[in-house]
Design a protein around this motif. Sequence first.
Motif, mmCIF file in Angstrom:
data_model
loop_
_atom_site.group_PDB
_atom_site.id
_atom_site.type_symbol
_atom_site.label_atom_id
_atom_site.label_comp_id
_atom_site.label_asym_id
_atom_site.label_seq_id
_atom_site.Cartn_x
_atom_site.Cartn_y
_atom_site.Cartn_z
ATOM 1 N N GLU A 1 -9.676 -4.325 1.009
ATOM 2 C CA GLU A 1 -9.731 -5.465 0.087
ATOM 3 C C GLU A 1 -8.498 -6.356 0.251
ATOM 4 O O GLU A 1 -8.594 -7.581 0.181
ATOM 5 N N LYS B 1 -12.558 -2.438 -10.293
ATOM 6 C CA LYS B 1 -12.385 -1.019 -10.031
ATOM 7 C C LYS B 1 -10.946 -0.617 -10.282
ATOM 8 O O LYS B 1 -10.030 -1.406 -10.118
ATOM 9 N N THR B 2 -10.740 0.648 -10.623
ATOM 10 C CA THR B 2 -9.400 1.225 -10.694
ATOM 11 C C THR B 2 -9.194 2.043 -9.430
ATOM 12 O O THR B 2 -9.995 2.929 -9.107
ATOM 13 N N PHE B 3 -8.126 1.713 -8.697
ATOM 14 C CA PHE B 3 -7.839 2.381 -7.429
ATOM 15 C C PHE B 3 -6.763 3.433 -7.627
ATOM 16 O O PHE B 3 -5.685 3.133 -8.141
ATOM 17 N N ASN B 4 -7.062 4.647 -7.185
ATOM 18 C CA ASN B 4 -6.062 5.713 -7.135
ATOM 19 C C ASN B 4 -5.586 5.770 -5.686
ATOM 20 O O ASN B 4 -6.251 6.367 -4.834
ATOM 21 N N ILE B 5 -4.471 5.149 -5.397
ATOM 22 C CA ILE B 5 -4.010 4.987 -4.011
ATOM 23 C C ILE B 5 -3.672 6.326 -3.364
ATOM 24 O O ILE B 5 -3.682 6.457 -2.140
ATOM 25 N N ASP C 1 -10.000 5.762 -1.840
ATOM 26 C CA ASP C 1 -9.567 4.608 -2.636
ATOM 27 C C ASP C 1 -8.522 3.793 -1.880
ATOM 28 O O ASP C 1 -8.525 2.560 -1.912
ATOM 29 N N ARG C 2 -7.604 4.499 -1.208
ATOM 30 C CA ARG C 2 -6.550 3.815 -0.460
ATOM 31 C C ARG C 2 -7.150 2.977 0.664
ATOM 32 O O ARG C 2 -6.779 1.828 0.886
ATOM 33 N N SER D 1 0.826 -1.204 0.000
ATOM 34 C CA SER D 1 0.000 0.000 0.000
ATOM 35 C C SER D 1 0.863 1.258 0.000
ATOM 36 O O SER D 1 0.598 2.207 -0.743
ATOM 37 N N PHE E 1 -8.861 0.005 -0.881
ATOM 38 C CA PHE E 1 -7.791 -0.882 -1.364
ATOM 39 C C PHE E 1 -7.217 -1.709 -0.206
ATOM 40 O O PHE E 1 -7.086 -2.926 -0.302
#
Length: 193
Positions: free
Chosen positions: A49, A33-37, A42-43, A18, A46
Amino acid sequence: VKIQRIGRPSLEEIGKISTIFRYTKTMVITPMKTFNIADEYDRELFQRELMRGNEYLEYTKKIMKRGRELSVSQGNYVCSIPPYGYDRIFVTEGKRKYPTLAINEEQANIVRMIFDMYVNQNKGVNIIANYLNELHIPPQKGKYWSAATLRDMLDNDHYIGKVKWNWRKIVIVVEDGQVKKTEPKAKRGEYLI
């Protein structure tokens, strides 16, 4: 891949993954989904998950461990490498297929000779190891027979028709601030026969 597949390692590894993705501004693209960390929400999603993936893996390990222990308690041989003198085979009874051991006659004659030399001829393990090495009889692992290998064979429950499990459990210890995995030999009564 699904995000949970990345979260299979330890919680420490999840944190590293992470952090690296966050500070390298890496976008994580998954089927869902597309994650923008770099984005806080989103982080957080993420990381949740990743944790779910780790929890699922730990749960799966528990279920598989119980299944292996049940199989061993029924007399099945669940290890991947058979003891010297045996071959690992599968036997089918109806719809049920289970792993067991079958005698490898060529190696079994060597095992019989080892036990005969030790029990009937009163030879020590060093003398037996030297004798086997002089005859150029290959051991299961390595190039030469050793006293330790022979001691383990002479004490192995498989040679009296039993199956043993968890006699070399993985034990996690902390030494000098480092997490290490060890596989000490268990004492009698600490493993399943």
